[in-house]
Design a protein around this motif. Structure first.
Motif, mmCIF file in Angstrom:
data_model
loop_
_atom_site.group_PDB
_atom_site.id
_atom_site.type_symbol
_atom_site.label_atom_id
_atom_site.label_comp_id
_atom_site.label_asym_id
_atom_site.label_seq_id
_atom_site.Cartn_x
_atom_site.Cartn_y
_atom_site.Cartn_z
ATOM 1 N N ALA A 1 35.198 43.591 42.730
ATOM 2 C CA ALA A 1 36.448 43.531 42.820
ATOM 3 C C ALA A 1 37.460 44.548 43.406
ATOM 4 N N ILE A 2 38.131 44.239 44.159
ATOM 5 C CA ILE A 2 39.102 45.312 44.785
ATOM 6 C C ILE A 2 40.523 44.881 44.754
ATOM 7 N N ASP A 3 41.207 45.737 44.117
ATOM 8 C CA ASP A 3 42.615 45.614 44.104
ATOM 9 C C ASP A 3 42.736 44.102 43.106
ATOM 10 N N PHE A 4 42.071 44.040 42.048
ATOM 11 C CA PHE A 4 42.252 42.777 41.406
ATOM 12 C C PHE A 4 43.031 42.779 40.075
ATOM 13 N N GLY A 5 43.503 41.574 39.684
ATOM 14 C CA GLY A 5 44.085 41.520 38.451
ATOM 15 C C GLY A 5 45.499 41.281 38.540
ATOM 16 N N PRO A 6 46.263 40.844 37.414
ATOM 17 C CA PRO A 6 45.537 40.448 36.309
ATOM 18 C C PRO A 6 44.734 39.221 36.454
ATOM 19 N N GLY A 7 43.555 38.992 35.823
ATOM 20 C CA GLY A 7 42.729 37.954 35.606
ATOM 21 C C GLY A 7 41.545 38.002 35.262
ATOM 22 N N LEU A 8 40.575 36.992 35.347
ATOM 23 C CA LEU A 8 39.144 37.318 35.050
ATOM 24 C C LEU A 8 38.322 37.435 36.261
ATOM 25 N N PHE A 9 37.073 38.137 36.128
ATOM 26 C CA PHE A 9 36.259 38.307 37.090
ATOM 27 C C PHE A 9 35.013 38.629 36.493
ATOM 28 N N GLY A 10 33.918 37.887 37.138
ATOM 29 C CA GLY A 10 32.628 38.065 36.354
ATOM 30 C C GLY A 10 31.433 37.460 37.225
ATOM 31 N N ILE A 11 30.169 37.337 36.523
ATOM 32 C CA ILE A 11 29.211 36.734 37.259
ATOM 33 C C ILE A 11 28.441 35.789 35.798
ATOM 34 N N GLU A 12 28.207 34.657 36.530
ATOM 35 C CA GLU A 12 27.320 33.612 35.967
ATOM 36 C C GLU A 12 26.096 33.373 36.643
ATOM 37 N N TRP A 13 25.200 32.915 35.849
ATOM 38 C CA TRP A 13 23.793 32.431 36.352
ATOM 39 C C TRP A 13 23.266 31.272 35.406
ATOM 40 N N GLU A 14 22.201 30.571 36.184
ATOM 41 C CA GLU A 14 21.553 29.358 35.590
ATOM 42 C C GLU A 14 20.072 29.721 35.601
#
Length: 314
Positions: free
Chosen positions: A301-314
């Motif tokens: 993530a570049i110049d991100f936020g405020p907020g949520l950032f992540g990775i999900e998997w199955e």
């Protein structure tokens, strides 16, 4: 499949003042999903709701009323395989406000995983009651998380490197806030790796919440940058469940965030996705990720936020 539960995609016919609560409770029971799993799916869709709020909604103690809660309710209908608008149609009129009003539902914008009052209690015990609201004297310039997932799918460890820039002279510490997806597993072991050492620490085992001071090896002056590294390691196996996701909530903008997730070769996911939701945006941006030759994925993530950032998997 047999039994008395209604099929997925339908809501029981219920009557009385708590139609919404009864219908939601029935739909959750029929889905076979725990509140943890539902909360993780809501978060991945960019509509975070605390487990406390979900529990209050299905018990009838409180009801979704704010715009962000109503948006989350629409996503909840999809997760529970219900017709669009079916839960919304059962909501009674908004409850009265003022001295006779019921307590407001748990906040979801201040923190994602826990009620603000829970965190404030720990910060007060730590001696930093105003940490959430006071002007920050350190700017988080860059952050790198490396999450290791065990063979059982649980969270084995998180290694973090953080770079700060001082806005005023004499900055000598950073406050770490960590929340576990599996409070019953107990808190992880926090180890400082370089350029810092552990100060005061408070843990709420019931909510899986930890706050700790990471003290710099020396104070830094205004305009200087400083690098620290630390690790959170869980006991196992079995390792604590992590709801097939790793994420960060950024209350303030960050220039660069790098997230790596490394999987055990005994438990390779079928699909991985990056999700990013800026505060104030209705839906997250999703992006498919590919595993590398070492069973890892990463997202930046570049110049991100405020907020949520992540990775999900199955």
């Amino acid at each position: 499949m047999s039994g008395n539960s209604p099929p997925r995609g339908h809501i029981e016919n219920v009557h009385g003042d708590s139609q919404f609560a009864e219908a939601l409770r029935s739909a959750i029971r029929s889905s076979g999903l725990s509140l943890d799993r539902i909360q993780a799916r809501l978060r991945a869709r960019g509509t975070p709701v605390s487990i406390a709020a979900l529990s209050y909604w299905q018990s009838g103690k409180r009801q979704p009323e704010r715009n962000d809660s109503l948006t989350a309710l629409a996503e909840l209908e999809t997760i529970l395989k219900l017709p669009a608008g079916s839960l919304l149609a059962l909501l009674p009129p908004p409850r009265p406000r003022g001295k006779q009003a019921a307590p407001p539902e748990p906040p979801v914008t201040e923190t994602v995983r826990f009620e603000r009052d829970v965190l404030l209690g720990l910060l007060t015990a730590l001696g930093a009651p105003d940490a959430l609201d006071q002007e920050q004297q350190l700017t988080l310039v860059g952050l790198h998380d490396r999450c290791r997932v065990g063979g059982d799918g649980g969270q084995q460890s998180i290694t973090t490197r953080a770079v700060f820039e001082a806005r005023t002279d004499g900055q000598d510490r950073w406050l770490l806030i960590y929340n576990s997806d599996d409070p019953s597993a107990g808190p992880p072991t926090l180890t400082t790796v370089r350029n810092c050492h552990l100060g005061r620490q408070q843990v709420d085992t019931g909510n899986g919440l930890m706050v700790a001071e990471l003290l710099f090896d020396q104070p830094i002056r205004r305009g200087d940058t400083y690098l620290i590294e630390y690790e959170l390691a869980n006991a196992g196996p079995p390792y604590p469940t992590c709801n097939r996701t790793h994420w960060r909530e950024f209350r303030r903008p960050i220039r660069e965030y790098l997230l790596e997730v490394h999987f055990n070769s005994a438990n390779i996911p079928a699909r991985c996705q990056q999700f990013a939701k800026q505060t104030g945006h209705k839906h997250p941006r999703m992006r498919n990720l590919s595993l590398d030759t070492r069973c890892s994925v990463h997202a930046v993530a570049i110049d991100f936020g405020p907020g949520l950032f992540g990775i999900e998997w199955e």
